[in-house]
Design a protein around this motif. Sequence first.
Motif, PDB file in Angstrom:
ATOM      1  N   GLU A  85     -30.888  -8.681 -12.613  1.00  0.00           N
ATOM      2  CA  GLU A  85     -31.748  -7.889 -12.246  1.00  0.00           C
ATOM      3  C   GLU A  85     -31.365  -6.460 -13.050  1.00  0.00           C
ATOM      4  OE1 GLU A  85     -35.152  -6.014  -9.444  1.00  0.00           O
ATOM      5  OE2 GLU A  85     -33.607  -7.090  -8.590  1.00  0.00           O
ATOM      6  N   VAL A  86     -31.684  -6.255 -14.250  1.00  0.00           N
ATOM      7  CA  VAL A  86     -30.873  -4.924 -14.879  1.00  0.00           C
ATOM      8  C   VAL A  86     -31.848  -3.884 -14.428  1.00  0.00           C
ATOM      9  CG1 VAL A  86     -30.716  -3.987 -17.095  1.00  0.00           C
ATOM     10  CG2 VAL A  86     -30.379  -6.389 -16.948  1.00  0.00           C
ATOM     11  N   SER A  87     -33.262  -4.058 -14.174  1.00  0.00           N
ATOM     12  CA  SER A  87     -33.989  -2.761 -13.716  1.00  0.00           C
ATOM     13  C   SER A  87     -33.620  -2.361 -12.558  1.00  0.00           C
ATOM     14  CB  SER A  87     -35.600  -3.480 -13.549  1.00  0.00           C
ATOM     15  OG  SER A  87     -35.566  -4.293 -12.804  1.00  0.00           O
ATOM     16  N   ALA A  88     -32.742  -3.175 -11.623  1.00  0.00           N
ATOM     17  CA  ALA A  88     -32.242  -2.397 -10.471  1.00  0.00           C
ATOM     18  C   ALA A  88     -31.240  -1.365 -10.471  1.00  0.00           C
ATOM     19  CB  ALA A  88     -31.589  -3.561  -9.571  1.00  0.00           C
ATOM     20  N   LEU A  89     -30.581  -1.536 -11.488  1.00  0.00           N
ATOM     21  CA  LEU A  89     -29.779  -0.494 -12.046  1.00  0.00           C
ATOM     22  C   LEU A  89     -30.245   0.966 -12.277  1.00  0.00           C
ATOM     23  CD1 LEU A  89     -27.187  -2.345 -14.066  1.00  0.00           C
ATOM     24  CD2 LEU A  89     -27.110  -1.804 -11.840  1.00  0.00           C
ATOM     25  N   VAL A  90     -31.579   0.921 -12.578  1.00  0.00           N
ATOM     26  CA  VAL A  90     -32.413   2.083 -12.962  1.00  0.00           C
ATOM     27  C   VAL A  90     -32.461   3.242 -12.010  1.00  0.00           C
ATOM     28  CG1 VAL A  90     -34.637   3.081 -13.955  1.00  0.00           C
ATOM     29  CG2 VAL A  90     -33.427   1.014 -14.695  1.00  0.00           C
ATOM     30  N   ASP A  91     -32.881   2.583 -10.532  1.00  0.00           N
ATOM     31  CA  ASP A  91     -33.269   3.778  -9.415  1.00  0.00           C
ATOM     32  C   ASP A  91     -32.014   3.651  -8.671  1.00  0.00           C
ATOM     33  OD1 ASP A  91     -33.339   0.897  -8.508  1.00  0.00           O
ATOM     34  OD2 ASP A  91     -35.310   1.058  -7.562  1.00  0.00           O
ATOM     35  N   ARG A  92     -30.882   2.813  -8.667  1.00  0.00           N
ATOM     36  CA  ARG A  92     -29.848   2.836  -7.901  1.00  0.00           C
ATOM     37  C   ARG A  92     -29.355   4.238  -7.673  1.00  0.00           C
ATOM     38  NH1 ARG A  92     -24.180   2.179  -8.836  1.00  0.00           N
ATOM     39  NH2 ARG A  92     -23.035   1.594  -7.088  1.00  0.00           N
ATOM     40  N   PRO A  93     -28.988   4.993  -8.846  1.00  0.00           N
ATOM     41  CA  PRO A  93     -28.300   6.417  -8.367  1.00  0.00           C
ATOM     42  C   PRO A  93     -29.277   7.358  -7.386  1.00  0.00           C
ATOM     43  CG  PRO A  93     -28.226   5.993 -10.857  1.00  0.00           C
ATOM     44  CD  PRO A  93     -29.094   4.945 -10.219  1.00  0.00           C
ATOM     45  N   ALA A  94     -30.592   7.371  -7.709  1.00  0.00           N
ATOM     46  CA  ALA A  94     -31.432   7.942  -7.033  1.00  0.00           C
ATOM     47  C   ALA A  94     -31.531   7.526  -5.477  1.00  0.00           C
ATOM     48  CB  ALA A  94     -32.905   7.973  -7.301  1.00  0.00           C
ATOM     49  N   LYS A  95     -31.385   6.020  -5.483  1.00  0.00           N
ATOM     50  CA  LYS A  95     -31.076   5.752  -3.946  1.00  0.00           C
ATOM     51  C   LYS A  95     -29.877   5.911  -3.316  1.00  0.00           C
ATOM     52  CE  LYS A  95     -34.158   1.650  -4.191  1.00  0.00           C
ATOM     53  NZ  LYS A  95     -34.099   0.066  -4.421  1.00  0.00           N
ATOM     54  N   LYS A  96     -28.801   5.976  -4.033  1.00  0.00           N
ATOM     55  CA  LYS A  96     -27.495   6.476  -3.600  1.00  0.00           C
ATOM     56  C   LYS A  96     -27.457   7.968  -3.055  1.00  0.00           C
ATOM     57  CE  LYS A  96     -23.556   5.321  -5.319  1.00  0.00           C
ATOM     58  NZ  LYS A  96     -22.383   5.332  -6.360  1.00  0.00           N
TER      59      LYS A  96
END
Length: 386
Positions: A63-74
Amino acid sequence: MDQVVKWALQQSPDIRRAERELDIATAKEYADGLLPDPTLTFSTDRPGAEGFVPAFMAGLSYEVSALVDRPAKKRAAAKASEKQQLALEWVKWQVANRAYALYVTNVSLQRLEGEVGQLVAYQKVGTERLQKALARSDVTRDAALQAEVAHNDNVQQLGTLRQERLRAEQDLARLLDIPPGSHLTLAAPPEPSEVPQDLVVRALSDLGQRRPDLLALRAGYDEQDERYRAALLAQFPRLDIGVTRGRDTSAIYTSGLTVSVTLPLFNGNRGNIAIEKATRESLYQEYGQRLDDAYTAVDAISSELTLLTESLHSSQSTEAALNASVKQLRHAYGTGDVTFPVLADIEVRQLNQRIATAKLANSILQQQVELCTLIGVSAIDHQPLQ
């Protein structure tokens, strides 16, 4: 006193509860920092006729799209952990000042109970003497009855003081998390001093940058801001990319690329976006309200302290006058110039005034501790809390 405050910071159930919440926030920060796992698929077909081989299809996707919002979640998880760390500091501030207040309250109640106990014992002897004098008809019944009523009132006062001291001991034991029934021998603490007004003014000037609960709200707002950003990024279509390797029943091998896209026609993460946005606005308003409440509470406590201090000075003056009167009347009673009922009456008034003065002093102490906690200084020495 220092030992009790240190013990409270080590043993307080409230602090341990806040530490567990910090551990949970730290674990969540670790969890939000992990990358999503890839997906492995496999399927097989068995032919029902002769001359064919079993077919299979294997695929590996991510799931490539999961990498898009990962920095914001971190970043949101890091702010959540910071918020819990500040909340822990706020609990420690409150526990330290509360331990000091309970310490002084216990010592003052123990001292007052001892003084009242001595006076009650003294009056008991005098009442017994009057009862014997009444039996000999040396005093009137009214005089003996008045002395007995005064003695009973003081016994009742002593019982009330013992109940208050017991509650104060239980509160301190609960704060220190020591077994019920334990008794601490407390040394006399320094006399509480008035919180300087210039210190209050200086503390209020940068209150929002120092007080942990306000800083925790700011960290909570920053966390929610990142979660709102992550929700906005999550509205983009979900994208899964993978590779496949397969064989059909004719023993022909194939390789391929798979792309899976979620069409945001009905949901589009709009519900989560609305929730995160509303939560962020709520935290912003809560921070402003908490800051206003802090200034209002400090102003209210300062005004209350002014009134209580005036009342305390008046009560102390009255007590000093009664102490002088009791001293003179006891001397006069020894020379036979006044009767025992007159002396007993003034001693009861003296006792009631002493108790009223002590309660006023304790009320001032509690207000001072609350004020020191609100402005972020130690109630012991008025130094900034760390």
